[in-house]
Design a protein around this motif. Structure first.
Motif, mmCIF file in Angstrom:
data_model
loop_
_atom_site.group_PDB
_atom_site.id
_atom_site.type_symbol
_atom_site.label_atom_id
_atom_site.label_comp_id
_atom_site.label_asym_id
_atom_site.label_seq_id
_atom_site.Cartn_x
_atom_site.Cartn_y
_atom_site.Cartn_z
ATOM 1 N N ARG A 15 21.786 3.818 -4.433
ATOM 2 C CA ARG A 15 22.687 3.034 -5.278
ATOM 3 C C ARG A 15 21.941 2.401 -6.436
ATOM 4 N NH1 ARG A 15 26.279 0.176 -0.601
ATOM 5 N NH2 ARG A 15 27.611 1.959 -0.216
ATOM 6 N N HIS A 16 20.682 2.008 -6.209
ATOM 7 C CA HIS A 16 19.891 1.410 -7.280
ATOM 8 C C HIS A 16 19.542 2.452 -8.339
ATOM 9 C CE1 HIS A 16 17.219 -1.307 -9.312
ATOM 10 N NE2 HIS A 16 16.279 -0.393 -9.264
ATOM 11 N N ILE A 17 19.327 3.675 -7.910
ATOM 12 C CA ILE A 17 18.961 4.743 -8.845
ATOM 13 C C ILE A 17 20.170 5.208 -9.644
ATOM 14 C CG2 ILE A 17 18.180 7.141 -8.978
ATOM 15 C CD1 ILE A 17 16.379 6.465 -6.545
ATOM 16 N N HIS A 18 21.298 5.416 -8.981
ATOM 17 C CA HIS A 18 22.498 5.881 -9.677
ATOM 18 C C HIS A 18 23.440 4.710 -9.877
ATOM 19 C CE1 HIS A 18 26.539 7.647 -10.113
ATOM 20 N NE2 HIS A 18 25.873 8.416 -10.939
ATOM 21 N N ARG A 19 23.595 4.315 -11.114
ATOM 22 C CA ARG A 19 24.436 3.175 -11.454
ATOM 23 C C ARG A 19 25.366 3.593 -12.590
ATOM 24 N NH1 ARG A 19 22.393 -1.416 -9.285
ATOM 25 N NH2 ARG A 19 23.188 -2.808 -10.869
ATOM 26 N N ASN A 20 26.294 2.729 -12.911
ATOM 27 C CA ASN A 20 27.161 3.016 -14.051
ATOM 28 C C ASN A 20 27.122 1.857 -15.027
ATOM 29 O OD1 ASN A 20 29.583 1.158 -13.802
ATOM 30 N ND2 ASN A 20 29.617 2.077 -11.770
ATOM 31 N N ASN A 21 27.560 2.126 -16.229
ATOM 32 C CA ASN A 21 27.558 1.143 -17.311
ATOM 33 C C ASN A 21 28.928 0.523 -17.530
ATOM 34 O OD1 ASN A 21 24.813 1.546 -18.060
ATOM 35 N ND2 ASN A 21 25.396 3.481 -18.997
ATOM 36 N N ASN A 74 28.042 10.848 -19.816
ATOM 37 C CA ASN A 74 26.672 10.357 -19.965
ATOM 38 C C ASN A 74 26.646 8.886 -20.353
ATOM 39 O OD1 ASN A 74 25.503 12.774 -19.286
ATOM 40 N ND2 ASN A 74 25.274 13.456 -21.396
ATOM 41 N N GLU A 75 27.594 8.467 -21.161
ATOM 42 C CA GLU A 75 27.655 7.061 -21.554
ATOM 43 C C GLU A 75 28.060 6.180 -20.371
ATOM 44 O OE1 GLU A 75 29.005 6.762 -26.105
ATOM 45 O OE2 GLU A 75 30.260 8.103 -24.888
ATOM 46 N N LEU A 76 28.864 6.715 -19.481
ATOM 47 C CA LEU A 76 29.298 5.959 -18.306
ATOM 48 C C LEU A 76 28.191 5.864 -17.264
ATOM 49 C CD1 LEU A 76 31.492 4.514 -16.642
ATOM 50 C CD2 LEU A 76 32.209 6.761 -15.821
ATOM 51 N N SER A 77 27.476 6.945 -17.065
ATOM 52 C CA SER A 77 26.474 7.005 -15.997
ATOM 53 C C SER A 77 25.122 6.514 -16.451
ATOM 54 C CB SER A 77 26.311 8.438 -15.503
ATOM 55 O OG SER A 77 27.478 8.857 -14.875
ATOM 56 N N TYR A 78 24.415 5.962 -15.500
ATOM 57 C CA TYR A 78 23.028 5.559 -15.708
ATOM 58 C C TYR A 78 22.270 6.062 -14.494
ATOM 59 C CZ TYR A 78 18.862 2.720 -15.295
ATOM 60 O OH TYR A 78 17.566 2.317 -15.139
ATOM 61 N N VAL A 79 21.365 6.958 -14.716
ATOM 62 C CA VAL A 79 20.542 7.456 -13.623
ATOM 63 C C VAL A 79 19.094 7.142 -13.987
ATOM 64 C CG1 VAL A 79 19.834 9.469 -12.279
ATOM 65 C CG2 VAL A 79 22.176 9.309 -13.123
ATOM 66 N N ALA A 80 18.423 6.427 -13.125
ATOM 67 C CA ALA A 80 17.050 6.006 -13.392
ATOM 68 C C ALA A 80 16.092 7.167 -13.147
ATOM 69 C CB ALA A 80 16.687 4.809 -12.534
#
Length: 92
Positions: A15-21, A74-80
């Motif tokens: 969950r920490h790695i895959h987050r959303n904006n 891509n704008e919605l997703s944040y993947v570390a």
């Protein structure tokens, strides 16, 4: 012999790695979570979970969010990716 990690710990790491904006986008556009939930057709609590990254929207809701906000996935997703790369000794 190494014991396997507890499942809940690994889930928290994922969950920490895959987050959303979503929270950032809604705040920047001054859109209330309750209002956005009504437009999306979901419970306000669900939007709260997404905004706080306690849970992630599924594929269909992600597409609806992107369409409503006129943003890309891509704008919605944040993947570390940098964190994943570091943990796996991969240079990017």
């Amino acid at each position: 012999m190494r014991l396997p990690e507890p499942k809940t710990k690994r889930i928290k790491e994922i969950r920490h790695i895959h987050r959303n904006n979503l929270g950032i986008i809604l705040k920047a556009r001054k859109i209330e979570q309750k209002e956005f939930a009504a437009q999306l057709g979901v419970n306000a609590a669900m939007v709260s979970y997404w905004v706080n990254n306690d849970n992630q929207p599924g594929a269909i809701n992600s597409l609806k969010i992107c369409k409503l906000l006129d943003i890309s996935a891509n704008e919605l997703s944040y993947v570390a990716l940098d964190k994943i790369a570091k943990e796996n000794n991969i240079q990017i």
